[in-house]
Design a protein around this motif. Structure first.
Motif, PDB file in Angstrom:
ATOM      1  N   LEU A   1      23.789  64.255   5.756  1.00  0.00           N
ATOM      2  CA  LEU A   1      22.603  64.647   4.979  1.00  0.00           C
ATOM      3  C   LEU A   1      22.747  64.248   3.516  1.00  0.00           C
ATOM      4  CD1 LEU A   1      21.821  68.172   6.472  1.00  0.00           C
ATOM      5  CD2 LEU A   1      20.655  66.015   6.928  1.00  0.00           C
ATOM      6  N   ALA A   2      23.969  64.360   2.977  1.00  0.00           N
ATOM      7  CA  ALA A   2      24.201  63.943   1.588  1.00  0.00           C
ATOM      8  C   ALA A   2      24.002  62.438   1.441  1.00  0.00           C
ATOM      9  CB  ALA A   2      25.600  64.352   1.149  1.00  0.00           C
ATOM     10  N   ARG A   3      24.410  61.671   2.434  1.00  0.00           N
ATOM     11  CA  ARG A   3      24.209  60.215   2.397  1.00  0.00           C
ATOM     12  C   ARG A   3      22.720  59.882   2.539  1.00  0.00           C
ATOM     13  NH1 ARG A   3      24.932  55.666   0.336  1.00  0.00           N
ATOM     14  NH2 ARG A   3      24.996  53.897   1.739  1.00  0.00           N
ATOM     15  N   ALA A   4      22.018  60.625   3.390  1.00  0.00           N
ATOM     16  CA  ALA A   4      20.576  60.416   3.552  1.00  0.00           C
ATOM     17  C   ALA A   4      19.845  60.745   2.252  1.00  0.00           C
ATOM     18  CB  ALA A   4      20.041  61.270   4.693  1.00  0.00           C
ATOM     19  N   LYS A   5      20.400  61.670   1.494  1.00  0.00           N
ATOM     20  CA  LYS A   5      19.812  62.023   0.187  1.00  0.00           C
ATOM     21  C   LYS A   5      19.799  60.819  -0.746  1.00  0.00           C
ATOM     22  CE  LYS A   5      21.321  64.822  -3.711  1.00  0.00           C
ATOM     23  NZ  LYS A   5      22.231  65.899  -4.123  1.00  0.00           N
ATOM     24  N   THR A   6      20.868  60.031  -0.738  1.00  0.00           N
ATOM     25  CA  THR A   6      20.921  58.853  -1.607  1.00  0.00           C
ATOM     26  C   THR A   6      20.185  57.653  -1.003  1.00  0.00           C
ATOM     27  OG1 THR A   6      23.069  58.200  -0.698  1.00  0.00           O
ATOM     28  CG2 THR A   6      23.082  59.543  -2.696  1.00  0.00           C
ATOM     29  N   LEU A   7      20.173  57.556   0.335  1.00  0.00           N
ATOM     30  CA  LEU A   7      19.466  56.440   0.977  1.00  0.00           C
ATOM     31  C   LEU A   7      17.954  56.583   0.904  1.00  0.00           C
ATOM     32  CD1 LEU A   7      21.543  55.809   4.216  1.00  0.00           C
ATOM     33  CD2 LEU A   7      21.320  54.304   2.240  1.00  0.00           C
ATOM     34  N   TYR A   8      17.469  57.809   0.984  1.00  0.00           N
ATOM     35  CA  TYR A   8      16.031  58.075   0.992  1.00  0.00           C
ATOM     36  C   TYR A   8      15.684  59.058  -0.132  1.00  0.00           C
ATOM     37  CZ  TYR A   8      17.255  56.439   5.645  1.00  0.00           C
ATOM     38  OH  TYR A   8      17.790  55.740   6.681  1.00  0.00           O
ATOM     39  N   PRO A   9      15.784  58.621  -1.389  1.00  0.00           N
ATOM     40  CA  PRO A   9      15.568  59.547  -2.507  1.00  0.00           C
ATOM     41  C   PRO A   9      14.150  60.107  -2.568  1.00  0.00           C
ATOM     42  CG  PRO A   9      15.757  57.297  -3.308  1.00  0.00           C
ATOM     43  CD  PRO A   9      16.075  57.265  -1.848  1.00  0.00           C
ATOM     44  N   ASP A  10      13.151  59.351  -2.118  1.00  0.00           N
ATOM     45  CA  ASP A  10      11.778  59.870  -2.134  1.00  0.00           C
ATOM     46  C   ASP A  10      11.639  61.088  -1.222  1.00  0.00           C
ATOM     47  OD1 ASP A  10      12.273  58.146   0.009  1.00  0.00           O
ATOM     48  OD2 ASP A  10      10.205  57.443   0.141  1.00  0.00           O
ATOM     49  N   ASN A  11      12.295  61.053  -0.054  1.00  0.00           N
ATOM     50  CA  ASN A  11      12.285  62.202   0.848  1.00  0.00           C
ATOM     51  C   ASN A  11      13.006  63.394   0.218  1.00  0.00           C
ATOM     52  OD1 ASN A  11      12.083  63.661   3.457  1.00  0.00           O
ATOM     53  ND2 ASN A  11      14.296  63.382   3.408  1.00  0.00           N
ATOM     54  N   TYR A  12      14.171  63.134  -0.371  1.00  0.00           N
ATOM     55  CA  TYR A  12      14.942  64.232  -0.951  1.00  0.00           C
ATOM     56  C   TYR A  12      14.188  64.898  -2.102  1.00  0.00           C
ATOM     57  CZ  TYR A  12      18.379  67.018  -3.294  1.00  0.00           C
ATOM     58  OH  TYR A  12      19.017  68.080  -3.901  1.00  0.00           O
ATOM     59  N   HIS A  13      13.561  64.117  -2.950  1.00  0.00           N
ATOM     60  CA  HIS A  13      12.831  64.709  -4.085  1.00  0.00           C
ATOM     61  C   HIS A  13      11.684  65.581  -3.600  1.00  0.00           C
ATOM     62  CE1 HIS A  13      15.192  62.717  -7.048  1.00  0.00           C
ATOM     63  NE2 HIS A  13      14.859  61.507  -6.609  1.00  0.00           N
ATOM     64  N   ARG A  14      10.972  65.146  -2.581  1.00  0.00           N
ATOM     65  CA  ARG A  14       9.877  65.957  -2.038  1.00  0.00           C
ATOM     66  C   ARG A  14      10.420  67.228  -1.389  1.00  0.00           C
ATOM     67  NH1 ARG A  14       5.957  64.906   2.850  1.00  0.00           N
ATOM     68  NH2 ARG A  14       4.441  66.525   2.412  1.00  0.00           N
ATOM     69  N   TYR A  15      11.508  67.106  -0.631  1.00  0.00           N
ATOM     70  CA  TYR A  15      12.135  68.260   0.017  1.00  0.00           C
ATOM     71  C   TYR A  15      12.648  69.252  -1.023  1.00  0.00           C
ATOM     72  CZ  TYR A  15      16.287  70.669   1.806  1.00  0.00           C
ATOM     73  OH  TYR A  15      17.259  71.597   2.082  1.00  0.00           O
ATOM     74  N   HIS A  16      13.355  68.747  -2.034  1.00  0.00           N
ATOM     75  CA  HIS A  16      13.931  69.618  -3.054  1.00  0.00           C
ATOM     76  C   HIS A  16      12.831  70.320  -3.855  1.00  0.00           C
ATOM     77  CE1 HIS A  16      16.296  70.869  -6.548  1.00  0.00           C
ATOM     78  NE2 HIS A  16      17.306  70.900  -5.687  1.00  0.00           N
ATOM     79  N   ARG A  17      11.763  69.613  -4.173  1.00  0.00           N
ATOM     80  CA  ARG A  17      10.637  70.206  -4.900  1.00  0.00           C
ATOM     81  C   ARG A  17       9.998  71.328  -4.083  1.00  0.00           C
ATOM     82  NH1 ARG A  17       6.485  66.500  -4.953  1.00  0.00           N
ATOM     83  NH2 ARG A  17       8.101  65.044  -5.561  1.00  0.00           N
TER      84      ARG A  17
END
Length: 187
Positions: A34-50
């Motif tokens: 999941l941490a690697r997916a966070k860096t590979l797909y930053p647009d997804n992570y930013h939406r999820y984190h928001r």
């Protein structure tokens, strides 16, 4: 009917059109994949984190994200292997707490409802699901998580997780679902 297949291959190298990532609603990702997916797909992570910060992401829900395609740079060469959609399956309230049956069940129902239009109108045929966050493998913590209520017990792979996946995802039409499990789980 969907075809569920267990695999030990890396989920980040799959050719799936939709990635399903089990997450928590605290916005903290401790699993290495999941941490690697966070860096590979930053647009997804930013939406999820928001959504986690806003408090709009409930346990037992699914946050479906349509990825933006990169138009320039090094990322454009690998766009063919990257998923078009990422489903953040909220199965826990904290990164140290395991998924529970009722949270996992409601998240799968939400995922199933959101996937139907993608299958019918967007042509989604290949899905990859990361199963490691759904597997409770710390036996010394079992005593601290036990309760009299069956819905609050951690999920077991053979008796809970796999049957729930089969029950709620098997009826999706024309779909191949690769369930990426750790090597400790036999195929």
């Amino acid at each position: 009917m969907a075809n569920l297949q267990l695999t030990h291959a890396s989920i980040l190298n799959s050719r799936a059109q939709l990635l399903i990532l089990p997450v928590n609603n605290a916005g903290v990702l401790l699993d290495p994949v999941l941490a690697r997916a966070k860096t590979l797909y930053p647009d997804n992570y930013h939406r999820y984190h928001r959504a986690c910060r806003d408090g709009s992401l409930n346990i037992g829900s699914c946050l479906l994200h349509k990825r933006m395609r990169e138009q320039a740079g090094l990322g454009i060469s690998s766009n063919g292997n990257q998923p078009s959609y990422i489903a953040n399956l909220v199965v826990s309230n904290h990164p140290y707490h395991p998924a529970r049956t009722r949270w996992f069940t409601t998240a799968l129902i939400d995922l199933q409802q959101q996937m139907m239009p993608l299958i019918r109108y967007k042509g989604i045929r290949r899905v990859a699901l990361l199963a490691r966050p759904l597997i409770f493998d710390n036996p010394r913590d079992t005593a601290t998580h036990q309760s009299t209520e069956t819905n609050s017990l951690p999920l077991d792979w053979q008796t809970d997780t796999l049957p729930l996946l089969t029950t709620y995802l098997q009826d999706l039409p024309k779909l191949r679902i690769d369930v990426h499990v750790p090597k400790s789980i036999s195929l």
